[in-house]
Enzyme design. Structure first.
Site, PDB file in Angstrom:
ATOM      1  CB  SER A   1      13.287  23.151 -13.723  1.00  0.00           C
ATOM      2  OG  SER A   1      12.541  24.348 -13.705  1.00  0.00           O
TER       3      SER A   1
ATOM      4  CG  HIS B   1      -1.671  -1.223   1.472  1.00  0.00           C
ATOM      5  ND1 HIS B   1      -2.942  -1.485   0.996  1.00  0.00           N
ATOM      6  CD2 HIS B   1      -1.280  -2.341   2.143  1.00  0.00           C
ATOM      7  CE1 HIS B   1      -3.318  -2.702   1.385  1.00  0.00           C
ATOM      8  NE2 HIS B   1      -2.315  -3.246   2.068  1.00  0.00           N
TER       9      HIS B   1
ATOM     10  CE  LYS C   1      11.133  20.580 -10.572  1.00  0.00           C
ATOM     11  NZ  LYS C   1      10.019  19.789 -10.098  1.00  0.00           N
TER      12      LYS C   1
ATOM     13  CD  GLU D   1       8.103  13.167 -15.006  1.00  0.00           C
ATOM     14  OE1 GLU D   1       9.255  13.614 -15.103  1.00  0.00           O
ATOM     15  OE2 GLU D   1       7.102  13.880 -14.880  1.00  0.00           O
TER      16      GLU D   1
END
Ligand code: ARG
Length: 457
Positions: free
Chosen positions: A274, A153, A280, A287
């Protein structure tokens, strides 16, 4: 090609909806290979002359060179790769070209081309998956004893090793690899010579063309030969399952690389920055791998839907098989390569993993097991006692191993300081020695098993 029967040409829109040359030109090498094998068989059987066969084969090789050097003019009017090649062959070698299509139809021609293409792609996927598995085996070997939290979970469950987690992916991609090999063995039959659907009256030799094209044997039923697209569906379904595995991996990479988890650091080669936030480092490749899974699933559903209502044998609907398979193949190849790169390049942050492994009361099960083993408590009672110990530690904002013995004894008088031995994550992990468990020795056994299995090919 069918000018004999037709008084006028097609409407522009007819040509637009009908043409497949925009995408099936990818099949040029398979088409030429199939045609050369067919012509050789026709000559061997005395159906065409040796002179015509030589002219045909030379013409086809010229066409292959023209396509590969970019000088070939593809024509949409000529609909597809088969007619583009045949028409050019007529220009190059004259009337002999017209004899090539004896005892053959575009229906068996496209089936043989596409099978050859899918077979080659399965070999590419086989190779790429083997590399991905090898990358995981390396990481697993390096980190057979590196502790990290295991999750259910996405909540801390029990400590495991990072090597063990890597080996879970080896199992997943190993199953994908075996699906690739099953599919490859199943498609290994040549439909060439099924002709339009009924076979042919010419004395062809389908066994020899099957052999020449590297197929195990010819297909047995001419109707099925031109109706069947199971090999395309199987490719798409195994791709969808593999993509699903890649997507789960990608999701974990996204989570692990957050500063909040900090389990891994992405390499510069496999991350992006970024334009506004200088700190970043984004996991874009992961992704996109996660996202592209949707595309592959879509192609599977699309082709299943195309095929579900088709009467036997060939229907033009089946031309829709190609873009689905080509795009899925290109997408899957990219996804596997990207994940192989990310897995090989990422830095494993063992300290962050170890810290997280010990938090969240991850060794509570070990405490309960100790109560069962040492004090002979029924597991349900041990679970209850442990729950109270966790609640107490939580109230004191400390770990289980930081509780005083007296506190533990106030919950159950039988507890001794031997309990502290089982509360460390290393001890927890080391104790999970059951077959397939997370103990480093078991992980090393799994690694040895897979190395041996891959070596066998
Ligand atoms: N371009 C067609 C396809 O991909 C080739 C087969 C055409 N056969 C036919 N009878 N129209 O399916």
């Amino acid at each position: 090609m069918w000018g004999g029967r037709f008084a006028s040409g097609p409407a522009a829109i007819m040509e637009a909806i009908n043409a497949s040359i925009g995408f099936d030109q990818k099949l040029y090498a398979q088409d030429i290979r199939g045609s050369i094998a067919h012509s050789e068989m026709l000559a061997a059987q005395g159906i065409i002359t040796a002179e015509d066969q030589v002219a045909i084969a030379e013409g086809l090789r010229t066409i292959q060179r023209e396509i590969e050097t970019g000088s070939f003019q593809f024509s949409r009017q000529l609909e597809d790769i088969h007619m583009n090649v045949e028409s050019r062959l007529a220009t190059l070698v004259g009337p002999a070209a017209g004899r090539l299509h004896t005892a053959r139809s575009r229906n068996d021609q496209v089936a043989v081309d596409f099978r050859l293409w899918v077979k080659d792609e399965l070999a590419r996927v086989d190779h790429a998956l083997t590399k991905l598995i090898a990358a995981f085996l390396n990481r697993a070997e390096e980190h057979a004893a590196t502790v990290m939290p295991g999750f259910t979970h996405l909540q801390t469950a029990q400590p495991v090793t990072f090597g063990h987690h890597c080996m879970a992916y080896v199992e997943m991609f190993g199953r994908d690899l075996s699906r690739v090999r099953d599919a490859s063995a199943r498609l290994d039959e040549s439909p060439l010579g099924a002709a339009a659907l009924a076979g042919t009256g010419f004395p062809i030799d389908r066994h020899s063309t099957a052999q020449a094209l590297g197929f195990r044997e010819p297909t047995r039923n001419s109707i099925d030969s031109v109706s069947d697209r199971d090999y395309a569906l199987e490719f798409l379904s195994l791709s969808a399952i593999c993509a699903t595995h890649l997507s789960r991996l990608a999701e974990e990479i996204v989570i692990w690389s957050t500063p909040q988890f900090g389990f891994i650091r992405l390499s510069d080669a496999f991350s992006t920055g970024s334009s506004i936030m200088p700190q970043k480092k984004n996991p874009d490749a992961a992704e996109l791998t996660r996202a592209k899974t949707g595309r592959i699933n879509g192609h599977l559903i699309a082709l299943l839907t195309v095929m579900k209502g088709l009467p036997l044998a060939y229907s033009k609907d089946m031309q829709e098989d190609k873009e689905a398979v080509f795009d899925a193949a290109e997408t899957l190849d990219l996804m596997v390569a990207a994940m192989t790169g990310m897995v090989s390049d990422m830095t494993v942050q063992t300290e962050a993993m170890a810290r997280a492994a010990g938090s969240g009361y991850s060794t509570a099960t070990d405490l309960a097991d100790w109560l069962v083993r040492t004090l002979n408590l029924p597991f349900r009672e041990a679970h209850h006692v442990t729950g109270r110990a966790v609640a107490l530690a939580e109230a004191k904002k400390i770990g289980l191993e930081e509780l005083a013995l007296a506190d533990l004894q106030s919950i159950h008088a039988g507890i001794t300081d031997a309990i502290f031995d089982v509360l460390s994550v290393e001890n927890s992990v080391g104790s999970r020695t059951s077959y397939g468990g997370t103990a480093p020795d078991q992980v090393r056994k799994q690694i040895a098993y897979w190395k041996e299995r891959l070596a066998q090919g």
